[in-house]
Each structure stands twice: as structure tokens, then as C-alpha cells.
Design a protein around this motif. Structure first.
Motif, PDB file in Angstrom:
ATOM      1  N   TYR A 218       0.806  -1.214   0.000  1.00 18.35           N
ATOM      2  CA  TYR A 218       0.000   0.000   0.000  1.00 18.35           C
ATOM      3  C   TYR A 218       0.845   1.273   0.000  1.00 18.35           C
ATOM      4  O   TYR A 218       0.518   2.237  -0.697  1.00 18.35           O
ATOM      5  N   ASN A 219       1.924   1.307   0.767  1.00 21.87           N
ATOM      6  CA  ASN A 219       2.616   2.584   0.877  1.00 21.87           C
ATOM      7  C   ASN A 219       3.836   2.747  -0.032  1.00 21.87           C
ATOM      8  O   ASN A 219       4.318   3.862  -0.192  1.00 21.87           O
ATOM      9  N   PHE A 220       4.294   1.663  -0.668  1.00 25.57           N
ATOM     10  CA  PHE A 220       5.504   1.830  -1.473  1.00 25.57           C
ATOM     11  C   PHE A 220       5.397   1.355  -2.923  1.00 25.57           C
ATOM     12  O   PHE A 220       6.343   1.531  -3.687  1.00 25.57           O
ATOM     13  N   THR A 221       4.268   0.782  -3.324  1.00 20.93           N
ATOM     14  CA  THR A 221       4.166   0.329  -4.717  1.00 20.93           C
ATOM     15  C   THR A 221       4.196   1.496  -5.692  1.00 20.93           C
ATOM     16  O   THR A 221       4.912   1.461  -6.702  1.00 20.93           O
ATOM     17  N   ASN A 222       3.426   2.551  -5.434  1.00 26.83           N
ATOM     18  CA  ASN A 222       3.403   3.673  -6.360  1.00 26.83           C
ATOM     19  C   ASN A 222       4.743   4.402  -6.440  1.00 26.83           C
ATOM     20  O   ASN A 222       5.226   4.694  -7.548  1.00 26.83           O
ATOM     21  N   PRO A 223       5.405   4.709  -5.296  1.00 27.05           N
ATOM     22  CA  PRO A 223       6.754   5.291  -5.402  1.00 27.05           C
ATOM     23  C   PRO A 223       7.722   4.381  -6.152  1.00 27.05           C
ATOM     24  O   PRO A 223       8.556   4.867  -6.937  1.00 27.05           O
ATOM     25  N   PHE A 224       7.617   3.073  -5.935  1.00 31.17           N
ATOM     26  CA  PHE A 224       8.473   2.108  -6.623  1.00 31.17           C
ATOM     27  C   PHE A 224       8.265   2.173  -8.134  1.00 31.17           C
ATOM     28  O   PHE A 224       9.228   2.287  -8.908  1.00 31.17           O
ATOM     29  N   LEU A 269       0.074 -17.308  -0.461  1.00 30.40           N
ATOM     30  CA  LEU A 269       1.071 -17.567  -1.498  1.00 30.40           C
ATOM     31  C   LEU A 269       1.087 -16.419  -2.504  1.00 30.40           C
ATOM     32  O   LEU A 269       2.148 -16.027  -3.000  1.00 30.40           O
ATOM     33  N   GLY A 270      -0.092 -15.855  -2.777  1.00 31.68           N
ATOM     34  CA  GLY A 270      -0.179 -14.745  -3.719  1.00 31.68           C
ATOM     35  C   GLY A 270       0.671 -13.560  -3.310  1.00 31.68           C
ATOM     36  O   GLY A 270       1.301 -12.911  -4.156  1.00 31.68           O
ATOM     37  N   TRP A 271       0.718 -13.268  -1.992  1.00 34.70           N
ATOM     38  CA  TRP A 271       1.545 -12.154  -1.530  1.00 34.70           C
ATOM     39  C   TRP A 271       3.029 -12.427  -1.770  1.00 34.70           C
ATOM     40  O   TRP A 271       3.770 -11.527  -2.193  1.00 34.70           O
ATOM     41  N   GLY A 272       3.453 -13.650  -1.540  1.00 36.03           N
ATOM     42  CA  GLY A 272       4.855 -13.990  -1.795  1.00 36.03           C
ATOM     43  C   GLY A 272       5.201 -13.880  -3.263  1.00 36.03           C
ATOM     44  O   GLY A 272       6.241 -13.329  -3.642  1.00 36.03           O
ATOM     45  N   VAL A 273       4.317 -14.403  -4.126  1.00 38.25           N
ATOM     46  CA  VAL A 273       4.537 -14.341  -5.573  1.00 38.25           C
ATOM     47  C   VAL A 273       4.575 -12.890  -6.049  1.00 38.25           C
ATOM     48  O   VAL A 273       5.420 -12.504  -6.868  1.00 38.25           O
ATOM     49  N   ARG A 274       3.642 -12.076  -5.544  1.00 35.50           N
ATOM     50  CA  ARG A 274       3.584 -10.666  -5.944  1.00 35.50           C
ATOM     51  C   ARG A 274       4.915  -9.968  -5.694  1.00 35.50           C
ATOM     52  O   ARG A 274       5.450  -9.272  -6.571  1.00 35.50           O
ATOM     53  N   TYR A 275       5.464 -10.121  -4.509  1.00 35.35           N
ATOM     54  CA  TYR A 275       6.678  -9.390  -4.164  1.00 35.35           C
ATOM     55  C   TYR A 275       7.902  -9.937  -4.887  1.00 35.35           C
ATOM     56  O   TYR A 275       8.837  -9.189  -5.176  1.00 35.35           O
ATOM     57  N   ILE A 276       7.913 -11.221  -5.204  1.00 34.70           N
ATOM     58  CA  ILE A 276       9.007 -11.777  -6.004  1.00 34.70           C
ATOM     59  C   ILE A 276       8.964 -11.197  -7.417  1.00 34.70           C
ATOM     60  O   ILE A 276       9.998 -10.848  -8.008  1.00 34.70           O
ATOM     61  N   LEU A 277       7.747 -11.068  -7.962  1.00 35.26           N
ATOM     62  CA  LEU A 277       7.597 -10.457  -9.289  1.00 35.26           C
ATOM     63  C   LEU A 277       8.048  -9.002  -9.271  1.00 35.26           C
ATOM     64  O   LEU A 277       8.724  -8.528 -10.192  1.00 35.26           O
ATOM     65  N   PHE A 278       7.692  -8.273  -8.215  1.00 36.38           N
ATOM     66  CA  PHE A 278       8.155  -6.890  -8.084  1.00 36.38           C
ATOM     67  C   PHE A 278       9.680  -6.824  -7.960  1.00 36.38           C
ATOM     68  O   PHE A 278      10.321  -5.921  -8.508  1.00 36.38           O
ATOM     69  N   ALA A 279      10.256  -7.768  -7.212  1.00 31.70           N
ATOM     70  CA  ALA A 279      11.697  -7.750  -6.956  1.00 31.70           C
ATOM     71  C   ALA A 279      12.504  -7.899  -8.241  1.00 31.70           C
ATOM     72  O   ALA A 279      13.566  -7.281  -8.392  1.00 31.70           O
ATOM     73  N   PHE A 280      12.021  -8.715  -9.167  1.00 36.38           N
ATOM     74  CA  PHE A 280      12.798  -9.010 -10.366  1.00 36.38           C
ATOM     75  C   PHE A 280      12.228  -8.356 -11.632  1.00 36.38           C
ATOM     76  O   PHE A 280      12.783  -8.511 -12.719  1.00 36.38           O
ATOM     77  N   GLY A 281      11.130  -7.608 -11.484  1.00 38.26           N
ATOM     78  CA  GLY A 281      10.560  -6.928 -12.635  1.00 38.26           C
ATOM     79  C   GLY A 281      11.203  -5.575 -12.870  1.00 38.26           C
ATOM     80  O   GLY A 281      11.932  -5.043 -12.033  1.00 38.26           O
ATOM     81  N   ASN A 282      10.951  -5.009 -14.046  1.00 39.70           N
ATOM     82  CA  ASN A 282      11.435  -3.673 -14.373  1.00 39.70           C
ATOM     83  C   ASN A 282      10.517  -3.049 -15.414  1.00 39.70           C
ATOM     84  O   ASN A 282       9.570  -3.687 -15.882  1.00 39.70           O
ATOM     85  N   ALA A 283      10.785  -1.817 -15.788  1.00 41.90           N
ATOM     86  CA  ALA A 283       9.899  -1.089 -16.705  1.00 41.90           C
ATOM     87  C   ALA A 283      10.160  -1.423 -18.168  1.00 41.90           C
ATOM     88  O   ALA A 283       9.505  -0.851 -19.047  1.00 41.90           O
ATOM     89  N   GLU A 284      11.079  -2.355 -18.431  1.00 38.79           N
ATOM     90  CA  GLU A 284      11.406  -2.691 -19.821  1.00 38.79           C
ATOM     91  C   GLU A 284      11.063  -4.162 -20.092  1.00 38.79           C
ATOM     92  O   GLU A 284       9.888  -4.511 -20.187  1.00 38.79           O
ATOM     93  N   ALA A 285      12.079  -5.024 -20.187  1.00 35.99           N
ATOM     94  CA  ALA A 285      11.823  -6.430 -20.497  1.00 35.99           C
ATOM     95  C   ALA A 285      11.046  -7.132 -19.396  1.00 35.99           C
ATOM     96  O   ALA A 285      10.312  -8.095 -19.661  1.00 35.99           O
ATOM     97  N   GLY A 286      11.206  -6.660 -18.169  1.00 31.08           N
ATOM     98  CA  GLY A 286      10.506  -7.283 -17.046  1.00 31.08           C
ATOM     99  C   GLY A 286       9.195  -6.621 -16.695  1.00 31.08           C
ATOM    100  O   GLY A 286       8.659  -6.831 -15.591  1.00 31.08           O
ATOM    101  N   TYR A 287       8.642  -5.853 -17.637  1.00 28.90           N
ATOM    102  CA  TYR A 287       7.386  -5.147 -17.377  1.00 28.90           C
ATOM    103  C   TYR A 287       6.238  -6.104 -17.092  1.00 28.90           C
ATOM    104  O   TYR A 287       5.349  -5.822 -16.275  1.00 28.90           O
ATOM    105  N   TRP A 288       6.270  -7.258 -17.764  1.00 38.31           N
ATOM    106  CA  TRP A 288       5.216  -8.251 -17.566  1.00 38.31           C
ATOM    107  C   TRP A 288       5.182  -8.743 -16.129  1.00 38.31           C
ATOM    108  O   TRP A 288       4.105  -9.104 -15.604  1.00 38.31           O
ATOM    109  N   MET A 289       6.325  -8.736 -15.464  1.00 41.65           N
ATOM    110  CA  MET A 289       6.375  -9.171 -14.073  1.00 41.65           C
ATOM    111  C   MET A 289       5.696  -8.153 -13.164  1.00 41.65           C
ATOM    112  O   MET A 289       5.013  -8.519 -12.199  1.00 41.65           O
TER     113      MET A 289
END
Length: 401
Positions: A218-224, A269-289
Motif C-alpha cells: 500500500y505505501n511503497f508500490t506507487n513510489p516504486f 502464497l499470492g503475496w509472496g509471488v507478488r513481491y518476487i515479481l516486483f523484486a525481479f521486474g522492471n519497466a522494460e523487459a521485465g514489465y510483464w512481471m
């Protein structure tokens, strides 16, 4: 009413972290402290509703007055030039906003002949309000133009409109006028006896614990998202509410198919998966994550919190139903979220590598780890095998989007 209630919240809440960092130069700790006002409001809200609104005044009148006061406070917050002043207005605002979430439900239920069937059709407009808020921010480009202060003035205007509208709502007199109400009734303490049941105790502790990683979202997704260069981040985040809506509709069928334990486990499990996707995603090739981490919101939220409300409703029985729901709400949106907001700020500050850059991979892996640990303990300790039934479908009314 329901549309405006959640539009007011969604128009500023999602992007507040970005506003605080860019406009008020807030630290991670200050950011988390600001979001913790939601938890403080959730703790205070039962007292306000239970001891005042339920006993002395009609719900629609209380709703009207709170939103008019809220409009003034939100406007004052928009004019604050430093974090200290902003925080004071925000805290006061959340202390009076959080009780309105219960009030709109009270007004709704009072007018319905069959709330089980009618309420979801009304509540869905709250989710639509949250979605429209995010899309509006993206369409107007407030994040990119540095105009996020307008989210607070927009919330003030919408709050004033709802406050005036509420005076025209059907009369909803206090349900417990003339009755003696104790603090134990307000906070659901009479349901503490349910904690003697191992399954409910494990569920209760898991609910509280899973809110710790939830606070990071809630508090850091948008800044991220803004920091790593995602365009129209608030609009992209509104996809989460579409996901929430879809899974909410499917929830009764999924409960029958998988049972309560598997549904709750998939939510964690969804919360764990979500944050792993955020950890390794990016605004380019990893945008899908990044998109995947947002889309999974329906599983994260509905599979644990909505299913948890149903489980609590079924387990508690008629006598303790309301008390049990109050107890769970206090533990999750109150205590659990407050702990989560408190610990997330220092962690984000610790991994700040420069004035405006963070090591987000390390940050997101921490809540991911917490979610996985909670999941493992839940799977090992939760032994309840009672099938979910349809008696709890009236609980499908989550507090927030």
C-alpha cells in the motif's frame, strides 16, 4: 454513495507515497508513518461507531457530518508545505474517514430486503470508484507533471459532495438506541473465546501476520513504479481492482471447489509471488512481471481477507458473528497493518542508495519472505477441515479496495 466513498479514498491514497517523496521530501519512515494513520483510524473506528453512531445519531447524518469535516481537513492537507503539518491533518482525516466505511454499509443494509443478493451489486460501485480514481490520475498525467497535490483537493471536493448527498439518504436510525454498549462489545472481545479453537487461533495469528507484508504494497508500490520509470503508474495499479472484482464474483464457487484451507493458503502464497515479481521486474523487459504482481491482487486480497471473513462468519455462529468480525478487523486493518507500516519505513530507508534511488529488489524480497514463512506455518498448523458453506456469503464486503 458507494462510488464516492471509495473514489474519495482511491484518488489520493495510492499516490500519496509518491507525493510525499517528491513534494514534501519525506523519508521512508515518514511515508510509512503517514500510511499508518489508516491503521490508527481502523482501531478508533469501532469505538466511534459502536459508542456513538450505533447509539445516538442516525447513520446518514453522521456520515454527512464526517465527510463535510473531512473535506475541510483534506483541503488543509493539500496546503501543507512540510510533512509535520501534513501529517496532523492526515491523521485527523483518517480518524474520521475510517468510521464512514462501516456507515455506508449500515445505510445500505438498512434499505435492503435481501442483503446477501443486493449488497454485492451496490458494493461493486465502490470498487468502480477506486478504479476511476486511478484512471483519472493517469489520464490527467498528475504523476508525471508533479501535480499530485490535486489528488487531495479532488478528494476534498468529492468528500463535500458526498457529505451533502448523505443528508438526502434514507433515514437509518441508531440500531442500539437506549442499549448499554461496552468496549468489549465494540471491539468484539466477547469473541475471544473462539481463540480456544486451534483452527481459529491459527487463522487469527496468520491474519495479523500477513498484514505486515501487505503494508509494503500500500505505501511503497506507487513510489516504486514511478522511481523505476513506469508511466501512469496509478492507472496501471487500478488493474488490481479489476482483478479483485473478478475473483470476488468467483469466490463462492472457488470455496466449494477448493475448500477454505486451500483458498486461504493460495491467498498467502499470492503475496509472496507478488513481491518476487516486483523484486525481479522492471519497466522494460521485465514489465510483464510488474503487471503480474498487480494482477495477482485479486488472489492476494480476496482469497485471504474475503475468504477469511466468510470463514469467521461460519465458525462464529449467530451469537458471536458480529463480535468475531470486529475482532478480525481490529487485528488485521488495525494492529497488523500498523506493525507493517511501522517496520516497512525503516527497511525502505535502509536500502536507499542515493537521494532518489532504492535497491527495490532487496526491499521486496523481505515482505516476500515474511509471506512465505506465514504460509508455511499456516499449512503446518491449520487443521480445520470443515467445508465452507453458503451461510457466510453476506460477509463478502471487504472494507477497502
Amino acid at each position: 454513495m458507494m462510488f464516492l466513498e471509495f473514489f474519495i479514498w482511491g484518488i489520493w491514497f495510492v499516490t500519496m507515497g509518491t507525493y510525499l517523496v517528491k513534494n514534501l521530501h519525506a523519508t521512508g519512515v515518514q511515508n510509512a508513518t503517514a500510511y499508518a494513520t489508516q491503521a490508527l483510524g481502523a482501531i478508533i473506528a469501532p469505538t466511534f461507531i459502536g459508542l456513538i453512531a450505533d447509539k445516538y445519531f442516525s447513520a446518514q447524518k453522521v456520515l454527512a457530518v464526517l465527510h463535510i469535516i473531512g473535506a475541510i481537513l483534506m483541503y488543509c492537507a493539500s496546503k501543507a508545505t512540510d510533512f509535520s503539518n501534513f501529517y496532523i491533518f492526515l491523521l485527523l482525516y483518517m480518524l474520521i474517514y475510517m468510521p464512514t466505511l462501516a456507515l455506508v454499509n449500515t445505510v445500505s443494509f438498512k434499505q435492503m430486503l435481501n442483503p446477501n443478493k443486493e449488497f454485492p451489486l451496490v458494493r461493486v460501485f465502490g470498487t468502480i470508484g477506486w478504479i476511476i480514481a486511478g484512471l483519472l490520475i493517469g489520464w490527467l498525467g498528475w504523476e508525471q507533471s508533479g501535480s499530485l497535490v490535486l489528488t487531495f483537493t479532488t478528494a476534498a471536493v468529492a468528500s463535500l459532495i458526498l457529505g451533502l448527498l448523505a443528508f438526502s439518504l434514507p433515514d437509518t436510525p441508531p440500531a442500539k438506541r437506549g442499549q448499554k454498549i461496552s468496549l468489549g462489545d465494540v471491539f468484539g472481545l466477547e469473541a475471544l473465546g473462539l481463540l480456544k479453537k486451534r483452527s481459529f487461533l491459527v487463522f487469527f495469528l496468520a491474519s495479523l501476520s500477513i498484514c505486515i507484508p501487505l503494508a509494503f504494497y500500500y505505501n511503497f508500490t506507487n513510489p516504486f513504479l514511478n522511481e523505476i520509470g513506469v508511466k501512469k503508474a496509478a492507472a496501471i495499479q487500478s488493474i488490481a481492482q479489476f482483478s479483485e472484482l473478478a475473483f470476488m464474483i468467483a469466490m463462492p464457487f472457488l470455496l466449494i471447489k477448493f475448500g477454505i484451507k486451500k483458498i486461504l493458503a493460495m491467498g498467502m502464497l499470492g503475496w509472496g509471488v507478488r513481491y518476487i515479481l516486483f523484486a525481479f521486474g522492471n519497466a522494460e523487459a521485465g514489465y510483464w512481471m510488474l503487471l503480474g504482481g498487480i494482477i495477482v491482487h485479486g488472489i492476494c486480497y480476496d482469497f485471504f481477507f474475503v475468504a477469511g471473513q466468510i470463514y469467521t462468519d461460519n465458525l462464529a455462529g449467530e451469537h458471536y458473528k458480529n463480535a468475531a468480525q470486529s475482532l478480525i478487523t481490529l487485528a488485521t486493518y488495525g494492529v497488523g497493518m500498523f506493525i507493517g507500516y511501522t517496520v516497512s519505513g525503516p527497511i525502505v530507508d535502509h536500502y536507499q542508495t542515493s537521494a532518489s534511488i532504492h535497491n527495490w529488489q532487496n526491499i521486496w524480497l523481505i515482505p516476500a519472505g515474511i509471506a512465505v514463512v506465514v504460509l508455511i506455518l499456516f499449512l503446518l498448523l491449520f487443521k480445520d477441515k470443515a467445508p465452507a458453506n453458503n451461510s457466510g456469503t453476506d460477509s463478502i464486503a471487504p472494507i477497502s479496495a
